[in-house]
Design a protein around this motif. Structure first.
Motif, PDB file in Angstrom:
ATOM      1  N   ARG A 107       0.807  -1.225   0.000  1.00 19.07           N
ATOM      2  CA  ARG A 107       0.000   0.000   0.000  1.00 19.07           C
ATOM      3  C   ARG A 107       0.837   1.271   0.000  1.00 19.07           C
ATOM      4  N   LYS A 108       1.847   1.306  -0.831  1.00 22.15           N
ATOM      5  CA  LYS A 108       2.650   2.519  -0.989  1.00 22.15           C
ATOM      6  C   LYS A 108       2.155   3.288  -2.210  1.00 22.15           C
ATOM      7  N   THR A 109       2.103   4.602  -2.080  1.00 18.65           N
ATOM      8  CA  THR A 109       1.607   5.420  -3.185  1.00 18.65           C
ATOM      9  C   THR A 109       2.671   5.575  -4.257  1.00 18.65           C
ATOM     10  N   HIS A 110       2.289   5.275  -5.487  1.00 13.53           N
ATOM     11  CA  HIS A 110       3.153   5.456  -6.638  1.00 13.53           C
ATOM     12  C   HIS A 110       2.411   6.300  -7.677  1.00 13.53           C
ATOM     13  N   SER A 111       3.181   6.826  -8.594  1.00 14.76           N
ATOM     14  CA  SER A 111       2.582   7.490  -9.754  1.00 14.76           C
ATOM     15  C   SER A 111       3.409   7.156 -10.984  1.00 14.76           C
ATOM     16  N   PHE A 112       2.778   7.280 -12.132  1.00 14.11           N
ATOM     17  CA  PHE A 112       3.494   7.077 -13.394  1.00 14.11           C
ATOM     18  C   PHE A 112       2.893   7.994 -14.442  1.00 14.11           C
ATOM     19  N   HIS A 113       3.557   8.060 -15.582  1.00 15.31           N
ATOM     20  CA  HIS A 113       3.068   8.865 -16.692  1.00 15.31           C
ATOM     21  C   HIS A 113       2.721   7.961 -17.868  1.00 15.31           C
ATOM     22  N   ASN A 114       1.795   8.424 -18.663  1.00 15.25           N
ATOM     23  CA  ASN A 114       1.509   7.773 -19.930  1.00 15.25           C
ATOM     24  C   ASN A 114       0.818   8.780 -20.839  1.00 15.25           C
ATOM     25  N   LYS A 115       0.783   8.457 -22.102  1.00  8.07           N
ATOM     26  CA  LYS A 115       0.172   9.370 -23.072  1.00  8.07           C
ATOM     27  C   LYS A 115      -1.143   8.783 -23.561  1.00  8.07           C
ATOM     28  N   ILE A 116      -2.192   9.576 -23.466  1.00  4.65           N
ATOM     29  CA  ILE A 116      -3.502   9.136 -23.930  1.00  4.65           C
ATOM     30  C   ILE A 116      -3.469   8.988 -25.452  1.00  4.65           C
ATOM     31  N   ASP A 117      -3.788   7.786 -25.927  1.00  2.13           N
ATOM     32  CA  ASP A 117      -3.791   7.575 -27.380  1.00  2.13           C
ATOM     33  C   ASP A 117      -5.182   7.288 -27.922  1.00  2.13           C
ATOM     34  N   GLY A 118      -6.179   7.237 -27.029  1.00  5.31           N
ATOM     35  CA  GLY A 118      -7.545   7.022 -27.477  1.00  5.31           C
ATOM     36  C   GLY A 118      -8.535   7.701 -26.557  1.00  5.31           C
TER      37      GLY A 118
END
Length: 264
Positions: free
Chosen positions: A168-179
Motif C-alpha cells: 500500500r505505498k503510493t506510486h505514480s506514473f506517466h503515460n500518453k492518452i492515445d484514445g
C-alpha cells in the motif's frame, strides 16, 4: 457475485482495486514512489480509490462499490467521515459470472459497453483539502496523464506481482492518452526505448485512482483507472505486461451527469 470481485482483485484490477503501479523494468522502482500523495486521492472502505471532486463528494469507479457503503465510515486525511449515499451511473451493470470463463472477447465487449462510475456523498463537508477540478475538454488524445495508485507493483517484463498489494505505498506514473472514444480514455504500456521516462500501467488495486492532466501546474481529473484489455483465454491473464492497453473512465463525458447528481 463473489467470483466477480475475486476476478477484479486478482486480475486487473482490472481495474483495479487498491495498491501501486506497474513500472518500466529498466528504471529504479523508487523513482515511481510518491512521498506526499495528493490529498484528493481517497482510499475506499473495502478496496480501490476515489477522488474528492467537491467538499462533500467523491467520484470513483462503480465496480469498487462491493456492497452497500451507506453509513460506513471513510478516512480522509486522517479524519473519519460517514458515507451518506452512493449513486451509481444508470448505465452501470454487473456482469454474469459466465463472462469470466474461456475467451476474453465477450467480457471485453461487456466492460466497454457500461459506465463504470459512481458518486459518493459524505454526511459532512471535508475541510482543509482542496477538491480536484474535472477536466472538461474533449482533447485528451496526446495529453500526458499522471496516474496515482496504491495497488500491486511489478514491471512490464514480468507483469504485476499480486503479493505486493499489501504494501500500500503510493506510486505514480506517466503515460500518453492515445484514445478517447465514448466513455473511455486509453493508453498503452510501451516498452523502452519507445516509452516515457516514468511510463507505467495501473495494477490490481488501483481501480478508481486518479489520472490527472496538469495545466499550468494545476491538476485536472481526466480519468479513473478501470480495466485492462486482454485477448485470449482469461485463465492466462497477466496484468501489467508491456503492450497492454489500459482503460480509464473518461470524466469529460460524464460532467453533465456528475453536475446533475451534485445539484440534486
Amino acid at each position: 457475485m463473489r467470483f466477480w470481485y475475486l476476478f477484479f482483485a486478482v486480475s486487473l484490477l482490472l481495474p483495479n482495486c487498491s495498491n501501486a503501479v506497474v513500472k518500466r523494468h529498466d528504471i529504479p522502482a523508487e523513482k515511481y514512489l510518491v512521498e506526499n500523495a495528493p490529498e484528493f486521492l481517497i482510499d475506499m472502505p473495502h478496496e480501490g480509490h476515489g477522488v474528492l471532486i467537491a467538499s462533500q463528494w467523491i467520484v470513483t469507479a462503480a465496480h469498487v462499490i462491493f456492497y452497500d457503503y451507506t453509513g460506513k465510515s471513510i478516512k480522509i486525511a486522517g479524519e473519519s467521515y460517514t458515507i451518506e449515499s452512493v449513486t451509481k451511473h444508470p448505465d452501470y451493470i454487473e456482469p454474469d459470472e459466465s463472462l469470466f470463463k474461456g475467451d476474453a472477447a465477450p467480457l471485453m465487449t461487456f466492460l466497454a459497453s457500461r459506465s463504470d462510475i459512481a458518486l459518493i456523498k459524505l454526511s459532512s463537508p471535508v475541510s482543509g483539502i482542496a477538491p480536484v477540478k474535472i477536466y472538461q475538454e474533449d482533447n485528451e488524445v496526446g495529453q500526458i496523464v499522471t496516474v496515482f495508485g496504491r495497488g500491486a507493483t511489478g514491471n512490464g517484463l514480468i507483469g504485476e506481482d499480486l503479493s505486493t498489494k499489501s504494501l500500500r505505498k503510493t506510486h505514480s506514473f506517466h503515460n500518453k492518452i492515445d484514445g478517447a472514444k465514448g466513455n473511455w480514455l486509453t493508453y498503452k504500456f510501451d516498452s523502452p526505448p519507445n516509452s516515457l521516462p516514468l511510463e507505467g500501467m495501473h495494477g490490481s488495486g488501483d481501480s478508481g485512482g486518479a489520472s490527472v492532466i496538469f495545466l499550468d501546474g494545476e491538476p485536472y481529473l481526466a480519468g479513473l483507472s478501470s480495466w485492462q484489455y486482454w485477448q485470449g483465454d482469461l485463465s492466462k491473464f497477466k496484468g501489467g505486461l508491456y503492450g497492454a492497453t489500459a482503460y480509464q473512465v473518461r470524466l469529460s463525458v460524464y460532467k453533465d451527469w456528475i453536475l446533475g447528481v451534485l445539484a440534486s
